[in-house]
Design a protein around this motif. Structure first.
Motif, mmCIF file in Angstrom:
data_model
loop_
_atom_site.group_PDB
_atom_site.id
_atom_site.type_symbol
_atom_site.label_atom_id
_atom_site.label_comp_id
_atom_site.label_asym_id
_atom_site.label_seq_id
_atom_site.Cartn_x
_atom_site.Cartn_y
_atom_site.Cartn_z
ATOM 1 N N ASP A 191 102.248 -83.589 -57.043
ATOM 2 C CA ASP A 191 103.104 -82.455 -56.686
ATOM 3 C C ASP A 191 103.807 -82.757 -55.358
ATOM 4 O O ASP A 191 103.163 -82.781 -54.303
ATOM 5 C CB ASP A 191 102.253 -81.189 -56.548
ATOM 6 N N PRO A 192 105.114 -82.997 -55.367
ATOM 7 C CA PRO A 192 105.842 -83.346 -54.143
ATOM 8 C C PRO A 192 105.675 -82.336 -53.014
ATOM 9 O O PRO A 192 105.603 -82.722 -51.850
ATOM 10 C CB PRO A 192 107.301 -83.409 -54.607
ATOM 11 N N ASN A 193 105.604 -81.057 -53.345
ATOM 12 C CA ASN A 193 105.460 -80.027 -52.310
ATOM 13 C C ASN A 193 104.099 -80.099 -51.625
ATOM 14 O O ASN A 193 103.998 -79.971 -50.400
ATOM 15 C CB ASN A 193 105.672 -78.643 -52.921
ATOM 16 N N LYS A 194 103.048 -80.305 -52.425
ATOM 17 C CA LYS A 194 101.703 -80.438 -51.851
ATOM 18 C C LYS A 194 101.549 -81.794 -51.145
ATOM 19 O O LYS A 194 100.930 -81.887 -50.085
ATOM 20 C CB LYS A 194 100.648 -80.313 -52.943
ATOM 21 N N ALA A 195 102.145 -82.812 -51.759
ATOM 22 C CA ALA A 195 102.020 -84.161 -51.201
ATOM 23 C C ALA A 195 102.638 -84.259 -49.809
ATOM 24 O O ALA A 195 102.165 -85.018 -48.965
ATOM 25 C CB ALA A 195 102.683 -85.164 -52.135
ATOM 26 N N LYS A 196 103.667 -83.469 -49.561
ATOM 27 C CA LYS A 196 104.336 -83.514 -48.257
ATOM 28 C C LYS A 196 103.387 -83.217 -47.113
ATOM 29 O O LYS A 196 103.555 -83.716 -46.000
ATOM 30 C CB LYS A 196 105.508 -82.530 -48.257
ATOM 31 N N LEU A 197 102.359 -82.410 -47.391
ATOM 32 C CA LEU A 197 101.386 -82.050 -46.359
ATOM 33 C C LEU A 197 100.226 -83.038 -46.280
ATOM 34 O O LEU A 197 99.467 -83.021 -45.318
ATOM 35 C CB LEU A 197 100.831 -80.647 -46.651
#
Length: 252
Positions: A191-197
């Motif tokens: 998940d790109p959004n979760k991975a960003k963190l």
């Protein structure tokens, strides 16, 4: 033939030149050892970066090792020529020093001129390595993992570069991008959004080129310094040879 008084006057000059040239030759010989060490260090410390460059670029450390070996052998020859006081040996020593000086100088100029091409080549190969990234023992994939872990970066320009790869569609962003291996699940990485963190967001290209430039600057600085140092040997060898020839002085 020079008069005895003239020869007595020039004898101290020749002895002094001989002593200075012997000292120089010893330092020059040591510089060859340094060049060898720099070549080996460059091969070890930059191996992971060289693996993502063309084969020609990977030969740079070996060139330094070869140059170091030549300098050591030439330094030994120079010491022998100076002790013998042979004019032809001293002239040959000066010619060989001049040749090495020109080779190193040309190599430094070529490296400076084509530095941008090397960067472009690295960026292209890094993109290819991401596209073909897999979990097997592929050396390019291992290089990508090593770079990402060591420099705390992810992707080429940023972490989102992974989203266009086949590996991302199957398993998400690689584990080597994670800030913490204990808090970086495969679900998060898909998940790109979760991975960003969870992952390093900065790309590797800028960090790699900065690291390579800083280390190669050390290599280039030492190599150029040794090249310029050879000018002293050329001048000393020519002067000693000329004094011996003009005054017909035979050294024992």
């Amino acid at each position: 033939m020079a008069s005895p008084s003239r020869r007595l006057q020039t004898k101290p000059v020749i002895t002094c030149l001989k002593s200075v040239l012997l000292t120089y030759t010893f330092v020059f010989w040591v510089s060859g050892i340094v060049l060898l060490a720099v070549g080996i260090w460059g091969r070890v410390s930059l191996a992971v970066y060289f693996s993502l460059l063309d084969e020609k670029a990977t030969n740079v450390p070996f060139v330094l090792v070869g140059a170091g070996t030549v300098v050591v052998l030439l330094g030994t020859f120079g010491c022998f020529a100076t002790c013998r006081g042979s004019t032809w040996m001293l002239k040959l020593y000066a010619m060989l020093l001049s040749l090495i000086f020109l080779i190193v100088l040309v190599a430094a100029i070529v490296g400076f001129v084509f530095r941008h091409e090397i960067k472009t080549n690295f960026e292209s190969n890094l993109n290819v390595a991401l596209r073909d990234y897999n979990v097997t023992a592929d050396r390019h994939s291992e290089a990508v993992d090593t770079i990402q872990r060591t420099l705390h970066c992810c992707g080429v320009q940023n972490y989102s570069d992974w989203e266009s790869t086949e590996y991302f569609r199957q398993r998400g962003i690689p584990q080597s991008c994670c800030k913490s291996q204990d808090d970086c699940s495969e679900e998060d990485l898909k998940d790109p959004n979760k991975a960003k963190l969870k992952v390093f967001v900065d790309g590797c290209f800028f960090l790699v080129t900065s690291t390579m430039e800083s280390k190669m600057s050390v290599v280039a600085g030492i190599s150029f310094g040794i090249a310029c140092f050879q000018l002293i040997g050329i001048i000393l060898s020519c002067c000693l040879s000329r004094y011996i020839t003009n005054n017909q002085y035979e050294m024992v």
